[in-house]
Design an enzyme around this catalytic site. Structure first.
Site, mmCIF file in Angstrom:
data_model
loop_
_atom_site.group_PDB
_atom_site.id
_atom_site.type_symbol
_atom_site.label_atom_id
_atom_site.label_comp_id
_atom_site.label_asym_id
_atom_site.label_seq_id
_atom_site.Cartn_x
_atom_site.Cartn_y
_atom_site.Cartn_z
ATOM 1 N N HIS A 40 1.886 4.545 -3.017
ATOM 2 C CA HIS A 40 1.787 6.007 -2.895
ATOM 3 C C HIS A 40 2.840 6.713 -3.768
ATOM 4 O O HIS A 40 2.621 7.836 -4.215
ATOM 5 C CB HIS A 40 1.995 6.441 -1.441
ATOM 6 C CG HIS A 40 0.730 6.467 -0.620
ATOM 7 N ND1 HIS A 40 -0.230 7.439 -0.762
ATOM 8 C CD2 HIS A 40 0.283 5.646 0.359
ATOM 9 C CE1 HIS A 40 -1.225 7.213 0.098
ATOM 10 N NE2 HIS A 40 -0.941 6.138 0.788
ATOM 11 N N HIS A 77 0.848 -1.210 0.000
ATOM 12 C CA HIS A 77 0.000 0.000 0.000
ATOM 13 C C HIS A 77 0.877 1.252 0.000
ATOM 14 O O HIS A 77 0.672 2.172 -0.801
ATOM 15 C CB HIS A 77 -0.922 -0.013 1.229
ATOM 16 C CG HIS A 77 -1.747 1.233 1.374
ATOM 17 N ND1 HIS A 77 -3.081 1.280 1.068
ATOM 18 C CD2 HIS A 77 -1.416 2.495 1.780
ATOM 19 C CE1 HIS A 77 -3.532 2.518 1.276
ATOM 20 N NE2 HIS A 77 -2.543 3.260 1.720
ATOM 21 N N GLU A 78 1.880 1.291 0.882
ATOM 22 C CA GLU A 78 2.685 2.510 1.017
ATOM 23 C C GLU A 78 3.535 2.749 -0.231
ATOM 24 O O GLU A 78 3.675 3.884 -0.678
ATOM 25 C CB GLU A 78 3.558 2.444 2.273
ATOM 26 C CG GLU A 78 2.797 2.224 3.583
ATOM 27 C CD GLU A 78 1.598 3.137 3.796
ATOM 28 O OE1 GLU A 78 1.562 4.241 3.236
ATOM 29 O OE2 GLU A 78 0.677 2.729 4.531
HETATM 30 ZN ZN LIG Z 1 -2.327 5.284 2.032
#
Ligand SMILES: [Zn+2]
Length: 136
Positions: A130, A126-127
């Site tokens: 980004h 998820h990170e």
């Molecule tokens: Zn996030």
């Protein structure tokens, strides 16, 4: 220093650049900000505190560890799930992998390689997403 969480989609949709040793303070700020938000957040990317650099921090149980310029080098066990993000409202569908391997640098800019599974692997994916400016 604990920073304010960025929720501006126009900023969050911009790509992040490689971090350098000049960004050491960003690593500390990111760890401080995650610690301050641990009741509602398990990981954070630097753009969430307004810095477009490829740095993330991940909470794994009681431990918080940073990853600088992380790159996923292997992945297996694809699945679909729903995720939320401190920078966004609601939940969104996304594709993740149960096992990943990652090349990264630690906070002293030493090269590292790690294998991660389950929830920790999910947070890292998820990170890292980004960095591309995608909003999950
Ligand atoms: Zn996030």
């Amino acid at each position: 220093m604990v920073k304010k969480i960025v929720r501006d989609p126009l900023f969050l949709q911009q790509k992040s650049e490689l971090a350098t040793e000049a960004d050491t303070e960003v690593i500390v700020d990111l760890m401080d900000t995650l610690k301050a938000n641990l009741d509602r957040c398990v990981g954070m990317a630097a753009n969430m505190i307004g810095v477009k650099k490829q740095i993330i921090v991940v909470a794994a149980g009681p431990f918080i560890f940073p990853m600088v310029n992380p790159v996923i080098t292997a992945k297996s066990g694809r699945y679909e799930t729903m995720e939320s993000c401190l920078s966004l409202d609601g939940e969104r569908p996304c594709t993740r992998y149960r096992e990943i391997e990652v090349d990264y640098f630690d906070q002293n800019f030493k090269p590292k390689h790690g294998k991660y599974t389950g929830f920790t692997a999910q947070i890292i994916q998820h990170e890292i997403q980004h960095f591309s400016g995608e909003l999950i």
